[in-house]
Design an enzyme around this catalytic site. Structure first.
Site, short mmCIF file in Angstrom:
data_model
loop_
_atom_site.label_atom_id
_atom_site.label_comp_id
_atom_site.label_asym_id
_atom_site.label_seq_id
_atom_site.Cartn_x
_atom_site.Cartn_y
_atom_site.Cartn_z
N LEU A 1 -28.58 19.55 -64.57
CA LEU A 1 -29.87 18.90 -64.34
C LEU A 1 -30.85 19.45 -65.37
O LEU A 1 -30.98 20.66 -65.51
CB LEU A 1 -30.37 19.19 -62.92
CG LEU A 1 -29.46 18.70 -61.77
CD1 LEU A 1 -29.93 19.26 -60.42
CD2 LEU A 1 -29.44 17.17 -61.71
N THR B 1 -26.35 15.11 -66.54
CA THR B 1 -27.43 14.13 -66.49
C THR B 1 -28.45 14.51 -67.56
O THR B 1 -28.38 15.61 -68.12
CB THR B 1 -28.13 14.11 -65.11
OG1 THR B 1 -28.88 15.34 -64.97
CG2 THR B 1 -27.14 14.01 -63.96
N ILE C 1 -28.47 24.42 -65.13
CA ILE C 1 -29.76 23.98 -65.69
C ILE C 1 -29.59 23.66 -67.18
O ILE C 1 -29.07 24.46 -67.95
CB ILE C 1 -30.85 25.06 -65.48
CG1 ILE C 1 -31.01 25.39 -63.98
CG2 ILE C 1 -32.18 24.62 -66.09
CD1 ILE C 1 -31.43 24.22 -63.10
N LYS C 2 -30.07 22.47 -67.53
CA LYS C 2 -29.93 22.03 -68.92
C LYS C 2 -31.22 22.33 -69.69
O LYS C 2 -32.31 21.89 -69.29
CB LYS C 2 -29.68 20.51 -68.91
CG LYS C 2 -28.69 20.04 -69.92
CD LYS C 2 -28.37 18.59 -69.64
CE LYS C 2 -27.57 18.00 -70.75
NZ LYS C 2 -27.46 16.55 -70.61
N ILE C 3 -31.05 23.10 -70.73
CA ILE C 3 -32.22 23.53 -71.52
C ILE C 3 -32.01 23.09 -72.97
O ILE C 3 -30.97 23.39 -73.58
CB ILE C 3 -32.35 25.09 -71.49
CG1 ILE C 3 -32.53 25.61 -70.06
CG2 ILE C 3 -33.45 25.58 -72.42
CD1 ILE C 3 -33.90 25.42 -69.47
#
Ligand code: E4P
Length: 273
Positions: free
Chosen positions: A66, A27, A96-98
């Site tokens: 996310l 996402t 976790i999207k960074i």
């Protein structure tokens, strides 16, 4: 190659997973916005936390990325840890999207904040998907920081290269992996001639350097590009819902089905009752 669905729409995700061959979800804030807007048009009450929990359940234990919204080291780490703590314990599939570089203005001193955040979260055993990757160098840096996934944005690089040629195109148009050549040579972005070329170079570097991070080809706009991501060795391609459906589409398949259906004789039909 694993196939992820690039969507925050639970109904799309549910349908895609019903085939049993989807391996994860990605996402981003724009996809969340789209999903929320759809819920609003249905006059559904939005409880974001419950929605994300449901989305994670629908993904059946496969990784769901996310994204954080902060654009500085401290904020990204705080948000990453908050998301992970709130949602991961129940389903154990949060990533976790960074952004690899969250800088919003050249020279604002935040160039390293993404790398530092990836390193920090990884050290806390939180898996990271390094996003907004447009060069092999960024991918290398993200992998060095410990990212589990690195996400080169193939379609957006194609858009950028195409726009240099000022020709009109639509988002889902096919762009050749070998790029476009004219009298001046092949149009490129610092040597990268297409989105798939970017994916291929990252795959090659990771193979050469024995890097364990997985290359997640993102911003894939059509089935042919998905095929090429597989050809060049991407570990994963994340595909919009429509592209996933198009993977199974061919007019001759449907034509064949119509003919076979017409040709069913009662004797054979009875046998299969
Ligand atoms: C996935 O991680 C990306 O956010 C997504 O693939 C971007 O796709 P787009 O360039 O089509 O918006």
């Amino acid at each position: 190659m694993k196939i992820f669905i690039d969507s925050a729409d639970i109904e799309e995700i549910r349908y895609a997973y019903s085939g049993g061959v989807i391996d994860g979800v990605t996402t981003n804030p724009s996809l969340i916005k789209k999903a929320v807007e759809r819920l609003k048009t249905n006059n559904d009450k939005i409880n974001m936390s419950a929605y994300i929990k449901q989305l994670l359940i629908v993904a059946k234990g496969t990784p769901v990325s996310l994204e954080v919204t902060a654009s500085d080291f401290k904020g990204m780490v705080e948000q990453g840890k908050k998301i992970y703590k709130a949602f991961n314990p129940a389903t154990r599939n949060v990533v976790i999207k960074i952004p690899v570089n969250p800088s919003l203005k050249k020279g604002d001193g935040k160039e390293y904040d993404g790398i530092k955040a990836i390193k920090n979260l990884t050290a806390s055993n939180i898996p990271v998907n390094a996003t907004l990757i447009f060069t092999p160098e960024q991918a290398l840096m993200a992998a060095k920081a410990g990212a589990r996934f690195v996400s080169p944005f193939a379609g957006r690089i194609d858009d950028d290269i195409r726009s240099k040629r000022k020709s009109k195109f639509s988002k889902t148009d096919y762009f050749p992996m070998e790029g476009i050549t004219d009298k001046k040579g092949v149009t490129n972005d610092n040597g990268i001639v297409s989105g798939i070329d970017l994916v291929a170079e990252i795959v090659e570097i990771f193979r050469e350097q024995n890097i364990k991070s997985e290359v997640l080809a993102a911003s894939i706009r059509n089935p042919r590009q998905a095929r090429e991501a597989a050809i060049v060795g991407a570990h994963i391609a994340t595909l919009p819902f429509d592209v996933i459906k198009e993977l199974l589409d061919h007019r001759k398949t449907m034509e064949g089905m119509i003919k076979f259906t017409k040709d069913i004789v009662p004797e054979y039909a009875k046998l299969l009752e």
